[in-house]
Design an enzyme around this catalytic site. Structure first.
Site, PDB file in Angstrom:
ATOM      1  N   GLY A   1       1.037  -1.395  -0.608  1.00 45.89           N
ATOM      2  CA  GLY A   1       0.344   0.302   0.015  1.00 45.89           C
ATOM      3  C   GLY A   1       0.970   1.385  -0.131  1.00 45.89           C
ATOM      4  CB  ALA A   2       1.613   3.931   1.700  1.00 42.61           C
ATOM      5  CG  LEU A   3      -1.382   1.582  -3.620  1.00 42.07           C
ATOM      6  CD1 LEU A   3      -2.141   1.293  -4.294  1.00 42.07           C
ATOM      7  CD2 LEU A   3      -0.041   0.689  -4.262  1.00 42.07           C
TER       8      LEU A   3
ATOM      9  N   GLY B   1       5.907   4.879  -8.340  1.00 43.68           N
ATOM     10  CA  GLY B   1       6.624   3.602  -8.594  1.00 43.68           C
ATOM     11  C   GLY B   1       5.161   2.292  -9.217  1.00 43.68           C
ATOM     12  CG  HIS B   2       3.421   0.785  -5.317  1.00 41.38           C
ATOM     13  ND1 HIS B   2       3.597   1.202  -4.933  1.00 41.38           N
ATOM     14  CD2 HIS B   2       4.071   0.489  -4.676  1.00 41.38           C
ATOM     15  CE1 HIS B   2       4.531   2.038  -3.454  1.00 41.38           C
ATOM     16  NE2 HIS B   2       4.059   0.649  -4.161  1.00 41.38           N
TER      17      HIS B   2
ATOM     18  CD  GLN C   1       7.996  -7.271   3.850  1.00 40.12           C
ATOM     19  OE1 GLN C   1       7.038  -7.946   3.109  1.00 40.12           O
ATOM     20  NE2 GLN C   1       8.941  -6.140   3.195  1.00 40.12           N
TER      21      GLN C   1
ATOM     22  CG  ASP D   1      12.715  -2.626  -3.262  1.00 42.17           C
ATOM     23  OD1 ASP D   1      13.115  -2.372  -2.025  1.00 42.17           O
ATOM     24  OD2 ASP D   1      11.266  -2.537  -2.993  1.00 42.17           O
TER      25      ASP D   1
ATOM     26  NE  ARG E   1      12.122   2.794   3.998  1.00 39.61           N
ATOM     27  CZ  ARG E   1      12.532   1.980   4.812  1.00 39.61           C
ATOM     28  NH1 ARG E   1      14.202   2.066   3.891  1.00 39.61           N
ATOM     29  NH2 ARG E   1      11.806   0.982   4.543  1.00 39.61           N
TER      30      ARG E   1
HETATM   31  O1  PAF Z   1       8.173  -4.649  -1.931  1.00 38.97           O
HETATM   32  C1  PAF Z   1       7.330  -4.631  -1.558  1.00 38.97           C
HETATM   33  O2  PAF Z   1       6.521  -3.841  -1.224  1.00 38.97           O
HETATM   34  C2  PAF Z   1       7.129  -5.538  -0.045  1.00 38.97           C
HETATM   35  O3  PAF Z   1       8.581  -5.870   0.029  1.00 38.97           O
HETATM   36  C3  PAF Z   1       6.315  -6.899  -1.504  1.00 38.97           C
HETATM   37  C4  PAF Z   1       6.468  -7.532  -1.791  1.00 38.97           C
HETATM   38  C5  PAF Z   1       4.735  -6.847  -1.443  1.00 38.97           C
HETATM   39  C6  PAF Z   1       5.780  -8.038  -0.064  1.00 38.97           C
HETATM   40  O4  PAF Z   1       5.329  -7.747   1.525  1.00 38.97           O
END
Ligand code: PAF
Length: 285
Positions: free
Chosen positions: A36-38, A41-42, A66, A155, A192
């Site tokens: 979320g917090a799109l 990039g998303h 994570q 990433d 960020r």
């Molecule tokens: O990149 C992310 O936002 C997260 O690491 C992912 C791939 C959605 C897994 O929680």
């Protein structure tokens, strides 16, 4: 803000029902996993998904496994309504928004264990991070059964970890990397970036510049070790607390000493103030 039209579903059962119906109609499915917090990039991941499939399934799940205990999971931005509106604007067909109990039912006891591209870099600073990522991504792949899954190159280590995992576990999909979107001055887009003060924001493009200078030097014959060291000095000199700046084999992420050994990727992570930034680029051969 665009009207919310994308349909959120909250259970694996609803997700599977919809995906099965699309599949029965002969449609291909793209998965775009997010927390979320799109941002733009998303949106680019969803647009790329649309180019590879008939249907785009966005997932929004702030994955607790994570985050380390020292990383504040509760502070992670949660902006569901705005995210759904953005997903609609980007042409997503479905948003899978499970809660923690749906993803990690009572008694959950299984994790994906990793070596290879998960070794070093991020893992030196966030030792449990990729195990949490790989576990949740494996679940999402099995739940949604997509043909393709879109991950940002921003990433880069995550992209390689997930690609390797899909291959090793014979998960029948293609993992597709989508190039990093950048501000005009080169700073990679990241949720960020909003935490940067004006001075930090002004210094932030140094990361990308240092990587580019190192890549150009390597391409024109400077030994990798020298070019990388010069880039480290540049980044530290600009006020960053450097965590790593390394040259790695672009697929295995094993340490690499020369272009003759394979494609080279340069990766950096550094803190400025309280904000941790990461970036990476390919070295042209
Ligand atoms: O990149 C992310 O936002 C997260 O690491 C992912 C791939 C959605 C897994 O929680």
């Amino acid at each position: 803000m665009p009207r919310t039209t994308v349909r959120p579903v909250h259970t694996v059962q609803e997700l599977r029902q919809q995906v099965s119906a699309w599949r029965a109609a002969g449609e291909r499915i793209a998965l775009v996993p997010t927390m979320g917090a799109l941002h733009a990039g998303h949106m680019a991941l969803m647009t790329a998904g649309r180019q590879h499939a008939d249907r785009v399934v966005l997932t929004i799940f702030v994955n607790p496994t994570q985050f380390a205990p020292t990383e504040d999971l509760s502070r992670y931005p949660r902006t569901l309504e705005a995210d759904l509106a953005k997903a609609s604007a980007a042409g997503a067909d479905l948003a899978f928004v499970p809660d923690v109990a749906e993803m990690y039912p009572e008694g959950f006891a299984t994790t994906v264990s990793l070596t290879g591209p998960a070794l070093g870099l991020e893992t030196d600073f966030r030792p449990t991070h990729f195990s949490g990522v790989a576990t949740v991504v494996a679940k999402l792949f099995i739940q949604a059964a997509p043909d393709v899954a879109m991950f940002g190159e921003k990433d880069y280590q995550q992209l390689q970890v997930v690609t390797r995992m899909a291959r090793d576990l014979d998960l029948p999909l293609n993992v597709i990397g989508v190039p990093t979107l950048r501000e005009a001055d080169g700073l990679a887009l990241s949720s960020r970036n909003v935490y940067l003060s004006a001075d930090e924001r002004a210094a932030a493009p140094v990361l990308y510049r240092a990587l580019n200078d190192a890549a150009a030097a390597i391409t024109t014959g400077t030994p990798i070790a020298h070019a990388v060291e010069a880039a480290r000095v540049t980044v530290s000199g600009a006020g960053f607390d450097l965590q790593y700046l390394e040259a790695r084999h672009a697929q295995t992420l094993a340490p690499i000493q020369s272009l003759a050994e394979g494609p080279v990727r340069l990766l950096v992570a550094a803190r400025i103030g309280t904000t941790r930034l990461i970036d990476n680029i390919a070295v042209p051969s």
